[in-house]
Design a protein around this motif. Structure first.
Motif: not given
Lengths: 220, 90
Positions: B7-33
């Motif tokens: 669970k810890l890794d999944i949370i990290k992957d989600i948050l990292e995906a948003i951070r790496d996109k400059g702090g905002t991300i679209k749901p479809t992009h987050l789903l993919y990432k």
């Protein structure tokens, strides 16, 4: 009879000082685990934190009682302590609870019946025991043996230095119990046991520092 | 086949995906990432919003997810907690 004062006369006081190091290390690990709990809200971290907190409190009781007995702060208090093994019983109780919690978490025991069995056996053993000191170290040896085995399995799986430090630390803590038992043959074994225990806790402290203050680049 | 993510890794992957996109991300992009099923991602997103690690924002274009300061703090502490968990193997 109170069984807190052990080992050669010249060593008395040293283990009180060692106790302060154990308290510091266990509380540091408890705090780190609590931080993990606050971050993830996973219960296993809160239980792990409680286990180390209990270990810290048990060493506090052990050190304070030993300190009082050595320095003879109060003659009356000494009499009370000599009449009852309360301090040692509380120390035993907290230590056993801590070890059982650690076993439940590391062995991933989920069945409540098994948990109850572990607690029941430990407490029955503790309550109906006349040789508290020897039996405490014997039961501790058994608990620590299983914990060490689990940490060894974890080390083989993860192959990283922190896991190796944890395994080595618990291996030394387990060996220390054997030498605590062997003091019936020579009081010097107490010094050896206390020293092994100290090295074990120092290794845990080193592991804590590595986690908190960074690690070497490229290292797992 | 890769190892199951904690669970810890999944949370990290989600948050990292948003951070790496400059702090905002679209749901479809987050789903993919995040490499999660739609249902799992919805569950994690709700939990992270509830824990105030991320926020949902809807503008004219589309729905977006934002990482909060608490989420950024999680990423800083993640490695520490991960190391701690692995050291004891629980």
């Amino acid at each position: 009879m109170i069984v807190l004062l052990n080992g050669p006369y010249w060593f008395r006081g040293a283990d009180v000082f060692f106790g302060l190091i154990y308290i510091l290390v266990t509380l540091m690990i408890a705090a780190l685990s609590y931080k993990a709990y606050k971050l993830t809200e996973e219960k296993k971290y809160s239980y792990f934190s409680i286990a180390f907190l209990f270990l810290g409190i048990s060493y506090l009781i052990y050190s304070v009682t030993n300190g009082i007995l050595i320095t003879h702060v109060s003659g009356m208090l000494n009499n009370v302590l000599n009449s009852f093994d309360y301090a040692f019983l509380i120390y035993m109780f907290l230590t056993f609870v801590a070890y059982i919690i650690l076993l439940i978490i590391t062995l991933k025991i989920e069945q409540k019946k098994v948990m109850l069995l572990l607690f029941a056996l430990a407490f029955l053993f503790m309550l109906f025991s006349y040789q508290h000191y020897l039996k405490f170290h014997l039961v501790s040896f058994i608990f620590l043996f299983f914990l060490t085995h689990q940490f060894y399995t974890n080390y083989l799986e993860k192959k990283n230095r922190n896991a190796k430090l944890v395994f080595t630390a618990f291996y030394l803590l387990t060996c220390a119990q054997i030498f605590f038992i062997a003091i019936t043959y020579s009081l010097l074994f107490y010094v050896l046991a206390a020293s092994l225990q100290l090295v074990g806790f120092m290794l845990l402290a080193y592991m804590f520092m590595r986690i908190n203050y960074g690690r070497t680049k490229g290292e797992a | 086949m890769g190892e199951r993510r904690e669970k810890l890794d999944i949370i990290k992957d989600i948050l990292e995906a948003i951070r790496d996109k400059g702090g905002t991300i679209k749901p479809t992009h987050l789903l993919y990432k995040s490499n999660l099923s739609h249902d799992s991602m919805k569950r994690y997103v709700s939990e992270l919003i509830e824990k105030e690690m991320m926020q949902e924002k809807e503008d004219k274009e589309a729905k977006k997810y934002l990482i909060t300061n608490k989420g950024l703090k999680f990423l800083t502490d993640y490695q520490q907690i991960k190391d701690f968990t692995e050291s004891f193997g629980f």
